[in-house]
Scaffold this motif. Structure first.
Motif, PDB file in Angstrom:
ATOM      1  N   GLN A 182       0.801  -1.228   0.000  1.00 43.61           N
ATOM      2  CA  GLN A 182       0.000   0.000   0.000  1.00 43.61           C
ATOM      3  C   GLN A 182       0.828   1.268   0.000  1.00 43.61           C
ATOM      4  OE1 GLN A 182      -3.382  -0.202  -0.353  1.00 43.61           O
ATOM      5  NE2 GLN A 182      -2.888  -2.369  -0.592  1.00 43.61           N
ATOM      6  N   GLY A 183       2.165   1.132  -0.182  1.00 47.26           N
ATOM      7  CA  GLY A 183       3.013   2.311  -0.171  1.00 47.26           C
ATOM      8  C   GLY A 183       3.345   2.743   1.247  1.00 47.26           C
ATOM      9  N   SER A 204       1.808   3.418  -3.667  1.00 46.63           N
ATOM     10  CA  SER A 204       1.381   2.051  -3.914  1.00 46.63           C
ATOM     11  C   SER A 204       1.598   1.758  -5.392  1.00 46.63           C
ATOM     12  CB  SER A 204      -0.103   1.888  -3.555  1.00 46.63           C
ATOM     13  OG  SER A 204      -0.551   0.597  -3.861  1.00 46.63           O
TER      14      SER A 204
END
Length: 478
Positions: free
Chosen positions: A42-43, A102
């Motif tokens: 998700q970064g 992400s």
């Protein structure tokens, strides 16, 4: 996240809800694995120069270290992807912040190994995880920017735009510099071409006349004294390679906005500057080009400049997961067009991927302007910069219209407050009376807004003064 980490996150303008990895020492391989894992998830953010207990030790020679790390990551992570490496001052020390969105093109590999994040740890992906990533990628719809551009040939590309990207970009990876395999090969390394054909992203970025194939690539800009004027002060339609158009749009805004005189402390020289900070305008314009929805021929970018405000509109609402509240606090980037954004980053036009909105707000406050306002609808996103003088005039008009009850509500609001907290401050016990005569009229008048507008019935809902509400409160005390 412990208390020290929360303070670091706040001071670096990174929302505390984001994913963090703190590293005391700069180790290319360790950090490369973490960045790869964040891309496949998700970064998040990697902050270098912080001990495990949250104490800050800093990084020596931060600019050189950051440049070396960025070069190493770009060479070692495949496929090509956008992330930023930034030096941040913190309590007399310097930290390196790696901001990782992400990823859209999973799986990503660091030095030919695929890493993933499990809770707060980084580990090598097993076969089943890799297989799942590949299957998910196969069923995902192909992005507009990756589709082949109809009838675009290399001869229709702008020589100047190609040179600016492939020869003059300050961050261009070393392998892209190699010209011996030809222009199409170079562009394919940046995902702007594949199978010998140019993509839509290459078209809007580099073509001499992209609007021939994509009419939505045009930008309309208008300036007027007020919307009731019969004649426009200035009206332009901009076409061509993206960076040329970006600079033309920024120039249009700056020449059609008032200037403000400042005097230097060291001399009596008068310094004329645009009312709105150029950095904020530039960031807002670039974000519109990077994040807009290009797929619809009815979309586009529109700019309106008047005496009281500047509005920048781009087609397409916020990407999934992005809200006005997250914009205000800093958030992990959710990129709708990562190939286009990457090209802008390589050329120095994108810096803080998820913090641009925070920096725009800070620049406006430093210039004595109201906070900028973002509004997202299904049709598009509008960023509005307001003139302080116009805000004062709005407040004067609105003050005469608000009821006594709404005026009382404005006066007691000094933070983000829940409904119960507001009633307590006002000394009101009847819930329906408060809703009908205080809260609902204030929301309708636009002087109070919800902290979570997309979840109006949330049990965590709180309320805060809007820009207009703050102006009314300031006027009432003057």
């Amino acid at each position: 996240m412990n208390k020290h980490f929360s303070i670091i996150a706040k001071q670096l303008a990174l929302g505390e809800a984001n994913a963090f990895e703190f590293k005391a020492l700069l180790n290319d391989e360790t950090i490369g694995a973490v960045v790869c894992g964040l891309l496949n998830g998700q970064g998040g953010f990697v902050v270098i120069g912080v001990e495990d207990d949250g104490s800050v030790r800093g990084v020596e020679n931060p600019q050189i270290a950051a440049s070396s790390l960025e070069k190493h990551l770009k060479q070692s992570i495949k496929p090509t992807v956008l992330f930023s490496v930034d030096v941040q001052a913190f309590d007399g020390n310097f930290l390196i912040v790696v901001e990782v969105p992400s990823g859209k093109d999973i799986p990503y590999a660091y030095q030919d190994t695929i890493f993933i994040r499990k809770a707060a740890t980084t580990r090598k992906a097993d076969v089943e995880t890799i297989r799942d990533m590949i299957l998910r990628k196969q069923v995902a719809p192909e992005r507009w920017e990756r589709l082949f551009s109809p009838e675009l040939t290399p001869s229709e590309l702008s020589v100047a735009a190609c040179r600016r990207l492939l020869k003059e970009s300050p961050r261009l990876p070393g392998d892209v510099n190699e010209e011996s395999d030809g222009l199409i090969h170079q562009l394919s390394l940046l995902s702007l071409a594949k199978y010998g054909r140019l993509t839509n992203a290459a078209d809007v970025l580099l073509a001499q006349n992209p609007q021939k194939r994509h009419p939505q690539a045009r930008v309309r800009a208008v300036a007027y004294h007020s919307k009731t004027d019969q004649n426009y002060q200035d009206l332009k339609h901009f076409e061509g390679p993206m960076l040329e158009v970006i600079e033309q749009v920024i120039g249009f805004i700056l020449r059609n906005t008032p200037t403000k005189a400042r005097f230097s402390n060291q001399s009596n020289q008068r310094d004329e500057r645009s009312l709105y900070p150029e950095m904020a305008i530039r960031e807002g314009v670039v974000n519109a080009f990077a994040h807009r929805d290009y797929a619809s021929a009815l979309g586009g970018i529109k700019v309106e400049v008047s005496a009281d405000q500047v509005q920048i509109w781009n087609s397409g609402g916020f990407p999934e997961g992005v809200t006005v509240n997250k914009l205000a606090k800093g958030h992990i980037s959710v990129l709708r067009n990562p190939d286009i954004a990457h090209a802008l980053y390589l050329q120095g036009y994108m810096e803080k991927l998820g913090r641009g909105s925070v920096l725009i707000t800070q620049a406006c406050r430093e210039a004595g302007l109201p906070d900028p306002v973002w509004q997202s609808k299904a049709s598009g996103v509008t960023l509005t910069f307001k003139n302080m003088e116009a805000t004062t005039e709005d407040a004067m008009e609105a003050t005469a219209e608000v009821t006594t009850e709404v005026a009382r509500l404005i006066e007691v609001m000094d933070a983000e407050l829940s409904r119960d907290e507001l009633q307590q401050k006002l000394g009101l016990r009847n819930n329906e009376h408060f809703r009908k005569h205080y809260l609902k009229p204030a929301l309708i008048a636009g002087v109070v807004e919800m902290l979570y507008p997309d979840k109006p019935n949330s049990p965590k809902q709180k309320y805060l003064l809007s820009r207009l509400g703050r102006a009314i409160k300031l006027k009432s005390r003057s």
